[in-house]
Write an enzyme that holds these catalytic residues in place. Structure first.
Site, PDB file in Angstrom:
ATOM      1  N   ASP A  42      -8.756  -6.413 -13.692  1.00 53.02           N
ATOM      2  CA  ASP A  42      -7.793  -6.360 -12.735  1.00 53.02           C
ATOM      3  C   ASP A  42      -7.160  -7.738 -12.377  1.00 53.02           C
ATOM      4  OD1 ASP A  42      -6.407  -4.503 -10.675  1.00 53.02           O
ATOM      5  OD2 ASP A  42      -7.505  -5.830  -9.440  1.00 53.02           O
TER       6      ASP A  42
ATOM      7  N   ASP B 151     -12.911  -0.761 -15.523  1.00 47.72           N
ATOM      8  CA  ASP B 151     -11.884  -1.611 -14.924  1.00 47.72           C
ATOM      9  C   ASP B 151     -12.991  -2.858 -14.383  1.00 47.72           C
ATOM     10  OD1 ASP B 151      -9.239  -0.193 -13.274  1.00 47.72           O
ATOM     11  OD2 ASP B 151      -9.460  -2.446 -13.622  1.00 47.72           O
TER      12      ASP B 151
ATOM     13  N   GLU C 250      -4.931  -7.312 -17.233  1.00 45.11           N
ATOM     14  CA  GLU C 250      -3.668  -6.944 -16.205  1.00 45.11           C
ATOM     15  C   GLU C 250      -3.050  -8.317 -15.918  1.00 45.11           C
ATOM     16  OE1 GLU C 250      -3.987  -5.680 -12.295  1.00 45.11           O
ATOM     17  OE2 GLU C 250      -2.266  -4.210 -12.653  1.00 45.11           O
TER      18      GLU C 250
ATOM     19  N   HIS D 281      -1.719   4.022 -12.661  1.00 46.06           N
ATOM     20  CA  HIS D 281      -1.836   4.484 -11.365  1.00 46.06           C
ATOM     21  C   HIS D 281      -1.270   3.897 -10.337  1.00 46.06           C
ATOM     22  CE1 HIS D 281      -4.261   0.977 -12.141  1.00 46.06           C
ATOM     23  NE2 HIS D 281      -4.387   1.079 -10.789  1.00 46.06           N
ATOM     24  N   ASP D 282      -0.262   2.792 -10.745  1.00 44.92           N
ATOM     25  CA  ASP D 282       0.405   1.890  -9.680  1.00 44.92           C
ATOM     26  C   ASP D 282       1.901   2.237 -10.085  1.00 44.92           C
ATOM     27  OD1 ASP D 282      -1.744  -0.948 -10.309  1.00 44.92           O
ATOM     28  OD2 ASP D 282      -1.728   0.599  -8.869  1.00 44.92           O
TER      29      ASP D 282
HETATM   30  O1  ISL Z   1       1.165  -1.986  -7.912  1.00 46.02           O
HETATM   31  C1  ISL Z   1       1.886  -2.869  -8.097  1.00 46.02           C
HETATM   32  C2  ISL Z   1       3.248  -3.128  -7.581  1.00 46.02           C
HETATM   33  O2  ISL Z   1       4.016  -1.713  -7.559  1.00 46.02           O
HETATM   34  C3  ISL Z   1       1.388  -3.943  -9.183  1.00 46.02           C
HETATM   35  O3  ISL Z   1       1.906  -5.114  -9.007  1.00 46.02           O
HETATM   36  C4  ISL Z   1      -0.130  -3.892  -8.779  1.00 46.02           C
HETATM   37  O4  ISL Z   1      -0.371  -3.839  -7.385  1.00 46.02           O
HETATM   38  C5  ISL Z   1      -0.540  -5.316  -9.222  1.00 46.02           C
HETATM   39  O5  ISL Z   1      -0.310  -5.062 -10.714  1.00 46.02           O
HETATM   40  C6  ISL Z   1      -2.037  -5.285  -9.272  1.00 46.02           C
HETATM   41  O6  ISL Z   1      -2.776  -4.183  -9.414  1.00 46.02           O
HETATM   42  C7  ISL Z   1      -4.075  -3.864  -9.354  1.00 46.02           C
HETATM   43  O7  ISL Z   1      -4.594  -4.711  -8.432  1.00 46.02           O
HETATM   44  C8  ISL Z   1      -4.624  -4.037  -7.114  1.00 46.02           C
HETATM   45  C9  ISL Z   1      -4.957  -2.762  -7.142  1.00 46.02           C
HETATM   46  O8  ISL Z   1      -4.408  -2.089  -5.672  1.00 46.02           O
HETATM   47  C10 ISL Z   1      -4.148  -1.887  -8.141  1.00 46.02           C
HETATM   48  O9  ISL Z   1      -4.481  -0.435  -7.949  1.00 46.02           O
HETATM   49  C11 ISL Z   1      -4.462  -2.612  -9.599  1.00 46.02           C
HETATM   50  O10 ISL Z   1      -3.968  -1.844 -10.688  1.00 46.02           O
HETATM   51  C12 ISL Z   1      -5.720  -4.849  -6.322  1.00 46.02           C
HETATM   52  O11 ISL Z   1      -6.877  -4.876  -6.887  1.00 46.02           O
END
Ligand code: ISL
Length: 543
Positions: free
Chosen positions: A199, A98, A250, A314-315
């Site tokens: 990310d 990541d 992402e 994971h989100d």
């Molecule tokens: O979790 C979300 C909404 O349910 C997603 O929009 C997510 O927060 C967003 O896509 C960004 O996610 C990434 O960056 C964040 C981190 O908390 C997430 O785990 C990661 O996947 C900040 O780094």
């Protein structure tokens, strides 16, 4: 379409802190991932995506990095990480890490130096602004808080954070920042990793001048801003193109028209992307909307760039709970959703536990939850005077912790995840939903995934075949073909709890339909139609 190893790959996402704990501290760890590599290999996947394990105060479960060159003690250490990479490669799998470079932790020494004074050399490594009329410089919301601005008394200025207060955004306009990130990327690539999951990589560029937003609650102003493609083309030129890797961005808030600018094969930016028109914008299952999204992304990318397919991570809540049926038809539904994700155009991602049909969770109090996004939202809404129980219940379906409960290995205490006290409770259904039970059951979700993944290795049509939907407008049946040279598959899905009948379209009714994968043990059909039971999925080879 150019053929490459990564386009043919299936990715397995390891959220290591919930995967397997070998030292009894209640957190999964890298030794735990090593211990379970044979299990992952048995599935047949090609790439492992490892969520962040860098040094971090862990406010956002590793997405708040305080040292890009270290491994956090909870996960292990650099030596164990090196062994993990070696063991992954020895099993002929690849490892992507990541890359979290839109922001750091507020405990990173860069930020501590930056915040120390207005004229520190690293002041401009982050985004600082004067108060406006004694308040935040603009009206933007962050992902995890009411404002993207946090006041810092030391220098009487605000700093910018797209996520939590503890996650200050780096200033990508500063060439020193970019060079420092490129150096760090080379450090990990030179160790032999096979790529990055990047990310929120489309948030690196901010709107010039930070003007007020008309609709601050929409937050899409955080992404896809002028300058982002120049940053990614520079990253590609200075780092990415010098390695045989793949990169998946992402990319929230993106449409196919924008998406192709990130992953177009002539763009020299990224290899593929996750968009969020489903995971972020489709709260519950909506077949017509899903069909439309898949159609527009196919038309937008096919022949130009590569898509990625996922329904949970994971989100985002576990797919069989959010988008399927996790009760009466859990097994059939888990298999149907897998069939759909793996036969859509693009790279399929498996989030740990999805392959045994793990479900979302419903804990009873906010104290049972860990996710900073959920806890911040709960506090914000309760502070507005809303009923705490009503706020709590409204946040349950989409809480990120739904996907973060420990991997369920067996029916022993704590599902065999840890001998200690788990950092988050195990889903109570581990007694019946666990790896041990799945490996003993030839009809388990696990073995269905294994067959799906093997099909991809054996049949290029599943990767490179064109896509045609033959069920436009149908609210429960999704029936589509994949075609490559003389090979044609028909995939038929009944995404409902009812019995349905699919009439075979004339254009393909002269072909012989040879079932090659099916989530029930029998098929009822004639040369005109197919009877479909609840959540029935069939892949046919058309001959
Ligand atoms: O979790 C979300 C909404 O349910 C997603 O929009 C997510 O927060 C967003 O896509 C960004 O996610 C990434 O960056 C964040 C981190 O908390 C997430 O785990 C990661 O996947 C900040 O780094």
């Amino acid at each position: 379409m150019r053929k490459t190893w990564w386009k043919e790959a299936v990715v397995y996402q390891v959220y290591w802190r919930s995967f397997y704990d070998t030292d009894g501290d209640g957190y999964g760890d890298l030794n735990g991932v090593i211990a379970k590599l044979d299990y992952i290999k048995e599935l047949g996947v090609d790439v492992i995506w490892l969520n962040p394990c860098y040094e971090s105060p862990d406010k956002d479960n590793g997405y708040d990095i305080s040292d890009y060159y270290g491994v956090m003690e909870k996960a292990g250490n650099l030596e164990i990480w090196e062994r993990l990479l070696k063991e992954v490669h020895q099993r002929d799998m690849k490892l992507i890490m990541d890359l979290v470079v839109n922001h750091t932790s507020d405990q990173h020494h860069w930020f501590k130096e930056s915040r120390s004074s207005k004229d520190h050399p690293k002041r401009d490594w982050y985004i600082w602004k004067e108060p406006v009329k004694g308040k935040e410089p603009n009206n933007w919301r962050s992902y995890f808080s009411p404002s993207t601005w946090e006041y810092d008394e030391t220098t009487d200025q605000y700093y910018f954070h797209s996520f939590a207060v503890e996650q200050p955004d780096l200033n990508w306009k500063n060439g020193e920042v970019r060079e420092e990130i490129y150096k760090m990327m080379r450090y990990w690539l030179d160790k032999g990793i096979d790529g990055f999951r990047m990310d929120v990589v489309n948030l690196l560029a901010k709107i010039e001048g930070f003007p007020n937003a008309e609709k601050p609650e929409k937050i899409d102003y955080l992404g896809n801003n002028p300058g982002i493609h120049e940053y990614l083309q520079e990253m590609n030129e200075k780092v990415l193109r010098h390695y045989d890797i793949f990169t998946v961005g992402e990319i929230p808030f993106v449409t196919p028209e924008d998406g192709v600018l990130y992953v177009g094969e002539d763009r020299n930016e990224l290899h593929t992307l996750f968009h969020f028109q489903v995971a972020d914008d489709m709260p519950t299952w909506d077949m017509l909307r899903y069909k439309d999204i898949q159609k527009t992304w196919y038309e937008g990318l096919w022949g130009k760039g590569w898509n990625s397919q996922f329904l949970n991570n994971h989100d985002h809540t576990r797919q069989v709970t959010r988008y399927g049926n996790d009760e009466e038809y859990r097994v059939e539904s888990a298999k149907l959703l897998a069939t759909m994700v793996h036969t859509m155009p693009g790279m399929p991602y498996i989030f740990q536990g999805e392959e045994i049909g793990m479900t979302g969770v419903r804990f009873s109090t906010i104290e049972d939850y860990n996710d900073i996004a959920m806890k911040n939202k709960y506090k914000e809404e309760v502070a507005k005077g809303r009923d705490p129980q009503e706020v709590f219940e409204s946040l349950l379906p989409l809480s990120r912790d739904n996907s973060r409960t420990p991997m369920q290995w067996n029916d022993s205490e704590q599902a065999g995840f840890t001998d200690g006290n788990p950092w988050i409770k195990v889903n109570p259904n581990y007694k019946s939903i666990n790896v041990e039970a799945a490996l003993k059951d030839p009809n388990s979700v696990f073995y269905y995934y294994k067959k799906l993944i093997q099909l991809r290795k054996d049949h290029p049509v599943m990767v490179y075949g064109s896509f045609t939907d033959y069920s436009t407008g149908h609210e429960t049946i999704y029936a589509y073909t994949r075609e490559l040279e003389d090979k044609q598959w028909l995939i038929v899905l009944n995404h409902s709890d009812q019995h349905e009948k699919f009439s075979i379209p004339d254009i393909i009714s002269d072909k012989k339909l040879e079932p090659i994968l099916h989530n029930y043990d029998t098929i009822t059909m004639d040369n005109k139609s197919i009877e479909l039971r609840p959540h029935e999925a069939v892949i046919f080879d058309l001959q």
